[in-house]
Structures are given as C-alpha cells and as structure tokens.
Design a protein around this motif. Sequence first.
Motif, PDB file in Angstrom:
ATOM      1  N   GLN A 147       9.413  90.711  50.476  1.00 12.67           N
ATOM      2  CA  GLN A 147      10.089  90.836  51.773  1.00 12.67           C
ATOM      3  C   GLN A 147       9.615  92.033  52.589  1.00 12.67           C
ATOM      4  O   GLN A 147       9.779  92.068  53.802  1.00 12.67           O
ATOM      5  CB  GLN A 147      11.606  90.986  51.529  1.00 12.67           C
ATOM      6  N   LEU A 148       9.041  93.037  51.888  1.00 10.07           N
ATOM      7  CA  LEU A 148       8.694  94.293  52.551  1.00 10.07           C
ATOM      8  C   LEU A 148       7.371  94.817  52.003  1.00 10.07           C
ATOM      9  O   LEU A 148       7.108  94.738  50.798  1.00 10.07           O
ATOM     10  CB  LEU A 148       9.796  95.343  52.285  1.00 10.07           C
ATOM     11  N   PHE A 149       6.551  95.339  52.898  1.00  7.42           N
ATOM     12  CA  PHE A 149       5.307  95.993  52.488  1.00  7.42           C
ATOM     13  C   PHE A 149       5.322  97.397  53.063  1.00  7.42           C
ATOM     14  O   PHE A 149       5.504  97.587  54.273  1.00  7.42           O
ATOM     15  CB  PHE A 149       4.094  95.222  53.016  1.00  7.42           C
ATOM     16  N   ILE A 150       5.155  98.406  52.197  1.00  8.29           N
ATOM     17  CA  ILE A 150       5.127  99.792  52.656  1.00  8.29           C
ATOM     18  C   ILE A 150       3.790 100.416  52.274  1.00  8.29           C
ATOM     19  O   ILE A 150       3.245 100.144  51.201  1.00  8.29           O
ATOM     20  CB  ILE A 150       6.299 100.616  52.082  1.00  8.29           C
ATOM     21  N   CYS A 151       3.249 101.227  53.160  1.00  5.08           N
ATOM     22  CA  CYS A 151       1.929 101.799  52.906  1.00  5.08           C
ATOM     23  C   CYS A 151       1.776 103.143  53.627  1.00  5.08           C
ATOM     24  O   CYS A 151       2.489 103.442  54.580  1.00  5.08           O
ATOM     25  CB  CYS A 151       0.830 100.843  53.377  1.00  5.08           C
ATOM     26  N   MET A 152       0.841 103.925  53.149  1.00  6.48           N
ATOM     27  CA  MET A 152       0.501 105.192  53.787  1.00  6.48           C
ATOM     28  C   MET A 152      -0.574 104.912  54.835  1.00  6.48           C
ATOM     29  O   MET A 152      -1.512 104.142  54.575  1.00  6.48           O
ATOM     30  CB  MET A 152       0.003 106.195  52.749  1.00  6.48           C
ATOM     31  N   ILE A 153      -0.468 105.542  56.002  1.00  6.87           N
ATOM     32  CA  ILE A 153      -1.386 105.285  57.106  1.00  6.87           C
ATOM     33  C   ILE A 153      -1.798 106.606  57.755  1.00  6.87           C
ATOM     34  O   ILE A 153      -1.234 107.663  57.456  1.00  6.87           O
ATOM     35  CB  ILE A 153      -0.751 104.351  58.169  1.00  6.87           C
ATOM     36  N   SER A 154      -2.777 106.522  58.641  1.00  9.16           N
ATOM     37  CA  SER A 154      -3.175 107.708  59.417  1.00  9.16           C
ATOM     38  C   SER A 154      -3.066 107.393  60.904  1.00  9.16           C
ATOM     39  O   SER A 154      -3.122 106.232  61.312  1.00  9.16           O
ATOM     40  CB  SER A 154      -4.603 108.133  59.057  1.00  9.16           C
ATOM     41  N   LYS A 155      -2.911 108.445  61.683  1.00  6.17           N
ATOM     42  CA  LYS A 155      -2.759 108.309  63.132  1.00  6.17           C
ATOM     43  C   LYS A 155      -4.041 108.737  63.814  1.00  6.17           C
ATOM     44  O   LYS A 155      -4.692 109.693  63.388  1.00  6.17           O
ATOM     45  CB  LYS A 155      -1.589 109.180  63.603  1.00  6.17           C
ATOM     46  N   ASN A 156      -4.422 108.012  64.852  1.00  4.94           N
ATOM     47  CA  ASN A 156      -5.643 108.314  65.581  1.00  4.94           C
ATOM     48  C   ASN A 156      -5.624 109.764  66.070  1.00  4.94           C
ATOM     49  O   ASN A 156      -4.795 110.129  66.908  1.00  4.94           O
ATOM     50  CB  ASN A 156      -5.789 107.360  66.776  1.00  4.94           C
TER      51      ASN A 156
END
Length: 630
Positions: A147-156
């Motif tokens: 139901q949910l996907f969580i992940c680490m991301i970076s910002k431009n």
Amino acid sequence: MSGVKYFKKIDEAANWILDRFESSLSLAMPLGLGKPNQLINTIYQKAKARPSYELKIFTALSLELPHSDQDLQRRFLEPFKERHFGKDYPELQYTLDITRGQLPPNIGVYEFYFQAGKALGLFEYQRNYISLNYTHVVPAVYERGIQLFICMISKNPKTGASYSLSCNPDVTLDLVDYYRKNGRPLKVVGVIHPDLPFMAGDAEVDSDFFDAIVDSPEVNHQLFALPHLKISDQDYLVGLQASLLVQDGGTLQVGIGSLGDALIYCLCLRQEHPDVYQKLTTVLIESRFQNSPHRFEFHQKPFEIGLYGTSEMVMDGFMHLRNAGILKREVFDQDEKKSCYLHGAFFLGSKDFYRWMGKRFEEGDAGLSMTRVSKVNDLYDPHELAIRRQRVKARFFNMCMDLTVLGGVAADTHEDGQVVSGVGGQYNFVAMSHELPDSHAVIMSRSTHGSGSKRKSNVLWAHPQLTIPRHLRDVFITEYGVAFTRGKTDEETICAIVEIADSKFQDDLIKTAVKNGKLSSQYRVPEWASQNRGENISELLAPFKKEGFFSPFPFGSDFTPVEERLLAALSSLKELQSHPLKIPGVLLSGMRIDAQKYEEELTRMDLFKPKNRMEWSYQKLLLAFLKLPK
C-alpha cells in the motif's frame, strides 16, 4: 498525483501515514542505501507499541552496522564504527530486533536479498526470505498488496524544483508504473537526505511523483558507506585472469566484492601501466595456458575505444574505470535522448564514491544514467533492438560461493538451505549473455575457503541449492586458471573445471566423476594443472609487489596503519579458536615479547595496561600475532 503533503518532522510524517492505514499496513522500501531509516524506525516503533496493529515490511539488503559479541572484536569495532559511520547513524530497528530474536508477532519483515551472511541462523529472516530475480520483484510485491512505498531522495541543488530517486530508481520507477498501469493506488513518500547525490535523467522526478515529502533537519546522519575491501593475492590472480577476457570496445558488468575490486585494479593496471601488465600477463599465459588444450582469446593492450557499463549495481569500481579513461564508450539512450557511458539501477559504495557521484550533476556529466532495473538487467525493452546493438562484446562478471564440476553455480544459499545473500541480478546477466553474440557470463571464485585443516574446496561434485543451472554454464575463473564450458560436453566441462581446482581436491572430484559415469577412467590431470597449490599463489605477484603494485588496499583504506596491523593479528587469532590446543603455546610466545614495542596497537585496543587476567591473556595473544612477519 496532486496535493503533495510536506513535513518538517519525521514523527508527523509517520502519524500521517498511520492515520491513513488505521489497522494494518504493508509497505515496501528500496534495497540498500535508499531506505529512510528514521521514518521506518518511527513507523516500526509505533506499530510495535500497538500489538493489534499489523505491519508488513518488504525490502532487500537491509544494511547493518558491524556488531560482535566477542570482547576483542568489540574493542576493535566500536571506535571504528563511530569514526566511519558517525555517532548518530540510525540503525534499522527491525534488524536489531530480528538479530536478538525479539521481532514482535504483529510485524513481519520480508526480504529478497540479504547483506552477505547477516541472516544466517536467524529464524525470522530465513523463513520470510523470498527468492526472486531482481527483475521479478515488482509483480511479486504487487501481488503482496503493498500500500505504501517509502524511499530516501535528493533535492535538485540548482533549482530546488525537482527531486531525484538517486541511489534507487531500480525498482521504484517500475513499481509506480506497474501500479498505475493496473489502476491500484500506491502511496509514495520521499525523505530528503542533504548528502544524497542528485542524479538527473530517468532518476529525476517532479514533486507530484510523491504523495508526501519529508524535508527535515533531523535527517543529517552520514550515508551508509562501505569500507574499502582488502584484496588478497588469491583475489588478484582471479582478477588478473578475468581482465584478460575484457575486449576493447565491449560492455562490462561487475558484481561487488574483493574479486570484483581485483578485476577493476587489473583493468586499470592494463590501461595505466601497460608495460607492467604486458610483462606480468605474458608470464601468466606462458605458465598457465601455453600447454593447455583449451584455447582462449586474451586481450593485453590498453583500451582505445573504451568500455560501456551496464550494471545493476554501480560502485567504486566504475568510478576508478572512468578516472582511468577506460569507461568511455558511449551508447545512445532512446528514452533520455542522450549518450551514456554507464547505466545502473542502484548504487552503493565508499565515502569517496558518494562524493564522486555528487559531482556528476554538479559538473554537468550526463553520461552516467541511474535508471530502472528492467532497463539494465534484461533485454525486454521497447528499444530491445537498439539495446542488443549496444551491448556488444559483453562480459558479465559475477561471484559465487561454490561451483560444481558440471558447471552449476551456488552463489546465494548454503547446502542446508540457509540463505547467505540472494539471487539478485546474477541470473539475469548470465541468461542475457547467452542471448547476445560474442558475450560471456564469467563466474569468479576462489578455489578454496578456510585454512589449514579447515581448508575446503569451493569446487564440488554437486550442490543442492544452485543459483545458476548447468545448462547456462559458460566461463569460470579461479586463481588457478580459466575454464570455458559453453557448448562443451559434461566430460569436457568436468575436465576443464577440475583443472582449475586446488590440487588437494582434484583426485576426489575425479573419482566421483568416474564412479558416476561422467568421466573416463583414463583421464589424468595434465602436468600444467597438477601444481594448483596455495603456497604457489603469491610467486607470480611477488616481484611486482616489490615495485609497489598489488597492495592489500590499492584504492585506499578506511583503517589506520595501526588498525591494519591489528586486523591481520585478529584474523590469525580467529583461526586460532579452531585449534584450542595451540593456545597455551601462543600465550607463551606472547609472554616473551616486549609490550612496549607495540604500544600503539595495544593502546588502540585498550590493552596496553591490562586490568585483569582476561585482558592480560588478550594482550599476550595479540602480541604473539603482531610479532609475526608481515
């Protein structure tokens, strides 16, 4: 998606998630580096506090800090951990509870790949392991009702207007597309890490890719960085022979580990020190292959056209190849409309590597593309014909624990079914090599493991838990040679693999093969393959090591010189545990050594001035092994 929620606090994001899934939650996270540890820890602790709440976590490669229940090991590890990973690294709480046997009954953790060896003997990990090819993860997760996907991301960092899936576009892009295609809702939450490299291209997404974005000052821990690995002489000989198979103008995939690092080092040696490489490999070819009936095409010249990389995992090795001027053959990406020298699905590596990856975007280097795993690990793409034309002269290098003389490969599971790691993408690349002309799947392996009376062969008659079946057999390399088996008969394959096995175990392998009607009783190991002995391994490299080549840490070390000396001593001490009758003699030897000469090493272990009998024993045992010649 629309109406993206933004959070400044981890706890607020966790509450928002749990409010939407009131009684149960099935969530997924990327493998490796891309897990938002603090968010999953908060969700986990809240579920743990509510026994009626059902939480299921689907992921892979949950990275754990090194731990030890042995006092000597702890004395070495704790200062190193704090220095290398930082004081505030948020360890994954579910991994700690599984290790302690304390996972709550209302929580389940399901993984398709483990950090090597971490799951051995752990009930919750082993029973909930899901055996999957990397490219088959998405439909499997879908069927599980995530139901949910969580992940680490970076910002431009330049515009602040877009985001990057950075280290893990691998399954993320395919999963979101799969859910949309099938009309099933999936909540996606991204957690910004300020140090995570921003990767453009396929990995770059707009804010509406997410339902919620967490941009919190709480997320300031160091990225999980792999320590540089030590490369042994055994590893170097495997890597050296493997490097001879790589053809200029070709395609490269390399798996992780010291064998892969050894291959990378030897490719760089071929490019940067061609005279040394030519001299060394000529001696190797003449000594190992001159009289062999098996004919190989070896490549000794530096790279002019260069290589193109397509590898599910991007790690330090590709950085070294790029810096050495090897990774420079470009192909045109039909989706991104640009030329690329490397396609990868996820990345994981050292601190130096993360800094280098971060500079790709800063310096306008668009040739490294982080993308979906379905694009990297197979050929079944809308642009399949273009991909086939691009992946020429491919060499896909992977490692195994054991191989059979019939050409089967055990790379992830012990004979008793205990999973060490996982299939990952190894099967994908092996199968792909058979679909591409002039391409090979190369399995690299040390011929033995252990030492002394505990030494065992990694070349076996049979193995009940194969990762790669024998009908996909191709090229095998040990420190003793190369075996080409594609299209060969069973008898020809047995002969070729026996001839790269350690001589101590060749007779038993031959007897079993003859007994089972797979090998002529007239077969004899040829002279050139009859001296495959451990004591002969270092002879070839010795004169070149004196000139500064083939050092234990050629790409740098995360350990101080004192710690490197301690590592060698602790390794010897670990082997001593298998021979308890030798301990009194070693203690006596240590008592004869002046502790003052090793004050730095003993101080590092808090053993320079022992406070009790146990510490006194530790000190003497360490001194005995520190005294040994390097």
